[in-house]
Design an enzyme around this catalytic site. Sequence first.
Site, PDB file in Angstrom:
ATOM      1  N   LYS A 170       0.888  -1.177   0.000  1.00 32.89           N
ATOM      2  CA  LYS A 170       0.000   0.000   0.000  1.00 32.89           C
ATOM      3  C   LYS A 170       0.917   1.216   0.000  1.00 32.89           C
ATOM      4  O   LYS A 170       1.441   1.609   1.033  1.00 32.89           O
ATOM      5  CB  LYS A 170      -0.888   0.000   1.249  1.00 32.89           C
ATOM      6  CG  LYS A 170      -2.177   0.817   1.131  1.00 32.89           C
ATOM      7  CD  LYS A 170      -2.004   2.290   0.810  1.00 32.89           C
ATOM      8  CE  LYS A 170      -1.628   3.158   1.995  1.00 32.89           C
ATOM      9  NZ  LYS A 170      -1.481   4.612   1.578  1.00 32.89           N
ATOM     10  N   GLU A 245       9.818   1.972  10.568  1.00 28.99           N
ATOM     11  CA  GLU A 245      10.870   2.951  10.274  1.00 28.99           C
ATOM     12  C   GLU A 245      10.185   4.310  10.378  1.00 28.99           C
ATOM     13  O   GLU A 245       9.383   4.667   9.531  1.00 28.99           O
ATOM     14  CB  GLU A 245      11.443   2.672   8.886  1.00 28.99           C
ATOM     15  CG  GLU A 245      12.876   3.140   8.759  1.00 28.99           C
ATOM     16  CD  GLU A 245      12.949   4.567   8.297  1.00 28.99           C
ATOM     17  OE1 GLU A 245      12.992   5.453   9.179  1.00 28.99           O
ATOM     18  OE2 GLU A 245      12.954   4.788   7.092  1.00 28.99           O
ATOM     19  N   CYS A 279      13.821  11.269   6.477  1.00 26.15           N
ATOM     20  CA  CYS A 279      13.660  10.890   7.883  1.00 26.15           C
ATOM     21  C   CYS A 279      14.985  10.941   8.624  1.00 26.15           C
ATOM     22  O   CYS A 279      15.030  11.231   9.809  1.00 26.15           O
ATOM     23  CB  CYS A 279      13.024   9.519   7.990  1.00 26.15           C
ATOM     24  SG  CYS A 279      13.782   8.295   6.928  1.00 26.15           S
ATOM     25  N   GLU A 373       9.922  16.589  14.483  1.00 22.73           N
ATOM     26  CA  GLU A 373      10.294  16.416  13.084  1.00 22.73           C
ATOM     27  C   GLU A 373       9.478  17.398  12.242  1.00 22.73           C
ATOM     28  O   GLU A 373       8.256  17.329  12.218  1.00 22.73           O
ATOM     29  CB  GLU A 373      10.016  14.976  12.657  1.00 22.73           C
ATOM     30  CG  GLU A 373      10.477  14.684  11.258  1.00 22.73           C
ATOM     31  CD  GLU A 373      10.359  13.205  10.897  1.00 22.73           C
ATOM     32  OE1 GLU A 373       9.259  12.655  11.045  1.00 22.73           O
ATOM     33  OE2 GLU A 373      11.366  12.626  10.473  1.00 22.73           O
TER      34      GLU A 373
HETATM   35  P1  NAP Z   1       1.904   8.777   7.368  1.00 24.15           P
HETATM   36  O1  NAP Z   1       0.480   9.162   7.417  1.00 24.15           O
HETATM   37  O2  NAP Z   1       2.487   8.060   8.520  1.00 24.15           O
HETATM   38  O3  NAP Z   1       2.107   7.953   6.014  1.00 24.15           O
HETATM   39  C1  NAP Z   1       2.895   6.794   5.805  1.00 24.15           C
HETATM   40  C2  NAP Z   1       2.077   5.696   5.154  1.00 24.15           C
HETATM   41  O4  NAP Z   1       1.126   5.181   6.084  1.00 24.15           O
HETATM   42  C3  NAP Z   1       1.248   6.154   3.952  1.00 24.15           C
HETATM   43  O5  NAP Z   1       1.145   5.117   3.016  1.00 24.15           O
HETATM   44  C4  NAP Z   1      -0.079   6.431   4.616  1.00 24.15           C
HETATM   45  O6  NAP Z   1      -1.161   6.500   3.721  1.00 24.15           O
HETATM   46  C5  NAP Z   1      -0.181   5.269   5.565  1.00 24.15           C
HETATM   47  N1  NAP Z   1      -1.151   5.442   6.652  1.00 24.15           N
HETATM   48  C6  NAP Z   1      -1.651   6.598   7.156  1.00 24.15           C
HETATM   49  N2  NAP Z   1      -2.514   6.332   8.153  1.00 24.15           N
HETATM   50  C7  NAP Z   1      -2.563   4.993   8.296  1.00 24.15           C
HETATM   51  C8  NAP Z   1      -3.271   4.110   9.157  1.00 24.15           C
HETATM   52  N3  NAP Z   1      -4.104   4.566  10.098  1.00 24.15           N
HETATM   53  N4  NAP Z   1      -3.083   2.789   9.034  1.00 24.15           N
HETATM   54  C9  NAP Z   1      -2.229   2.312   8.107  1.00 24.15           C
HETATM   55  N5  NAP Z   1      -1.543   3.080   7.257  1.00 24.15           N
HETATM   56  C10 NAP Z   1      -1.695   4.414   7.348  1.00 24.15           C
HETATM   57  O7  NAP Z   1       2.790  10.042   7.098  1.00 24.15           O
HETATM   58  P2  NAP Z   1       2.341  11.343   6.283  1.00 24.15           P
HETATM   59  O8  NAP Z   1       0.972  11.785   6.665  1.00 24.15           O
HETATM   60  O9  NAP Z   1       2.520  11.056   4.867  1.00 24.15           O
HETATM   61  O10 NAP Z   1       3.403  12.396   6.800  1.00 24.15           O
HETATM   62  C11 NAP Z   1       3.227  13.015   8.074  1.00 24.15           C
HETATM   63  C12 NAP Z   1       4.536  13.161   8.806  1.00 24.15           C
HETATM   64  O11 NAP Z   1       5.152  11.896   8.980  1.00 24.15           O
HETATM   65  C13 NAP Z   1       5.594  13.959   8.068  1.00 24.15           C
HETATM   66  O12 NAP Z   1       5.460  15.315   8.241  1.00 24.15           O
HETATM   67  C14 NAP Z   1       6.857  13.420   8.675  1.00 24.15           C
HETATM   68  O13 NAP Z   1       7.141  14.060   9.876  1.00 24.15           O
HETATM   69  C15 NAP Z   1       6.538  11.995   8.934  1.00 24.15           C
HETATM   70  N6  NAP Z   1       7.057  11.100   7.859  1.00 24.15           N
HETATM   71  C16 NAP Z   1       8.150  10.351   8.127  1.00 24.15           C
HETATM   72  C17 NAP Z   1       8.671   9.537   7.128  1.00 24.15           C
HETATM   73  C18 NAP Z   1       9.874   8.692   7.367  1.00 24.15           C
HETATM   74  O14 NAP Z   1      10.535   8.305   6.416  1.00 24.15           O
HETATM   75  N7  NAP Z   1      10.204   8.324   8.583  1.00 24.15           N
HETATM   76  C19 NAP Z   1       8.083   9.481   5.872  1.00 24.15           C
HETATM   77  C20 NAP Z   1       6.940  10.249   5.640  1.00 24.15           C
HETATM   78  C21 NAP Z   1       6.447  11.042   6.645  1.00 24.15           C
HETATM   79  P3  NAP Z   1      -1.512   7.956   3.106  1.00 24.15           P
HETATM   80  O15 NAP Z   1      -0.491   8.189   2.081  1.00 24.15           O
HETATM   81  O16 NAP Z   1      -2.876   7.820   2.550  1.00 24.15           O
HETATM   82  O17 NAP Z   1      -1.444   8.942   4.239  1.00 24.15           O
END
Ligand code: NAP
Length: 466
Positions: A170, A245, A279, A373
């Site tokens: 996904k 991660e 990250c 972050e």
């Molecule tokens: P996120 O919501 O954690 O997204 C990561 C993945 O998880 C995406 O595929 C997302 O789908 C999915 N997801 C979201 N809610 C979920 C749930 N309840 N159950 C299962 N999967 C779920 O992160 P984001 O909203 O894209 O970014 C928000 C913040 O996260 C950023 O500002 C940053 O601080 C952090 N981030 C960290 C990393 C890293 O590499 N460590 C990468 C991205 C973001 P969707 O795409 O539909 O949301």
Amino acid sequence: MEAHDGMYIDGAWRPAAGGDRIEVVDPATEQVIGRVPAGGAEDVDAAVRAARAALPGWAATPPAERAALLGAVRDAMAGRREEIAATVVAELGAPPAFAAAVHTDMPTAVMGSFAELAASHPFEERIGNSRVFQEPVGVVGAITPWNYPLHQIVAKVAPALAAGCTVVLKPAEDTPLVAQLFAEILHEVGLPAGVFNLVTGLGPVAGQALAEHPGVDLVSFTGSTAVGRQIGATAGAAVKRVALELGGKSANVILPGADLGRAVNVGLANVFANSGQTCSAWTRMLVDSARYDEAVGIATAAVAKYVPGERLGPVVNAKQRDRVRGYIRRGVAEGARIVAGGPDAPEGMETGYYVRPTVFADVEPGMAIAQEEIFGPVVVLIRYEDEEDALRIANGTVYGLAGAVWGGDEEEAVAFARRMDTGQVDINGGRFNLLAPFGGYKQSGVGRELGAHGLGEYLQTKSLQF
Ligand code: NAP
Ligand code: MG
């Protein structure tokens, strides 16, 4: 690439169960560039069933054959280099040179590394009167973010396939097109049906359905700590393997004997690459008080190189842009001093989700901009008094993903790095190693990706006694 209006399940593109669609937007132009289905629980269930059905065959395929297929995937990725890079430019907004070198060539090399590991890994060993086998964990649910969209997919799918696992992916809603392109490549090289399946969709819908599915044996997630915590809890309740991660707030520690110009310049490049959406970025720069003002001056001058729309791309979407700008305003409210950048749109860049590359000085370790972050082109410069103070500050967040240490003496830098509560540290500008284990201490995650350690995440052991 034309977007597929379907899910890649059991070896073919199939219509989604529902009619919802995700609009894919180019962050540089704010234009819709494609539509993909927003899958739900029914699609996830079909994909998991296909992965389960394919598991016995793939797990029994000799590692050398799995390795040969992964090698073919690597070659096919290299063959479609331009197309992959163009897709990441379009859906992430990455500058073209960075999209080619990092978003395309790096995952291609990682795929190659797992082709080699699949061929050479000792899946069986003797321990005394036992034969110990490393067997695939089973069906993997992979949930990936948008910031390094193809790298993060490959860092999960390649070791999973090398281990003999089957996969349901996904990908992030913001970057589904490169995921579809990857599925095309796996199809073209003749990966057996059901071994890899793709369900595009929203996190709280498709992602959650995948994380909760009883037919998934291991959930591998990269993204925010908030979602990771929830996925870890769900997996724990089901006694399921999980790899997380998560975020970071990594320290770039410049010791008194270090080459200050180089450390500051490389440090800024590290943060501003990918518009700060990394990250492992070294978002906190720690400098001793004697050279602090000099470091601020070097950093201020260096920012001019990061021209928005040229070397610095936009951030991924409007929500991230507003979030990053909100942090910049918060830093000002907390009493930190902006020496470059700021919360307003870069001049002449009214279209596109651009943020000005921003440097904060006079930052206290406890401020939100020094603890949380931000995930944008923002770096904070923190002053330290002595080495113990630097260590306290470096270790003083909930995160522990990466870091850097610069010292006049390499041994001194190594000694400092050994005391840091973090998973990866680059010494005096050490290069990224795609075979080195990557992952977090503390709340930056659970498990390791890449190389032999990454492969190990997808294996479980069985002992036979004689
Ligand atoms: P996120 O919501 O954690 O997204 C990561 C993945 O998880 C995406 O595929 C997302 O789908 C999915 N997801 C979201 N809610 C979920 C749930 N309840 N159950 C299962 N999967 C779920 O992160 P984001 O909203 O894209 O970014 C928000 C913040 O996260 C950023 O500002 C940053 O601080 C952090 N981030 C960290 C990393 C890293 O590499 N460590 C990468 C991205 C973001 P969707 O795409 O539909 O949301
Ligand atoms: Mg999200």
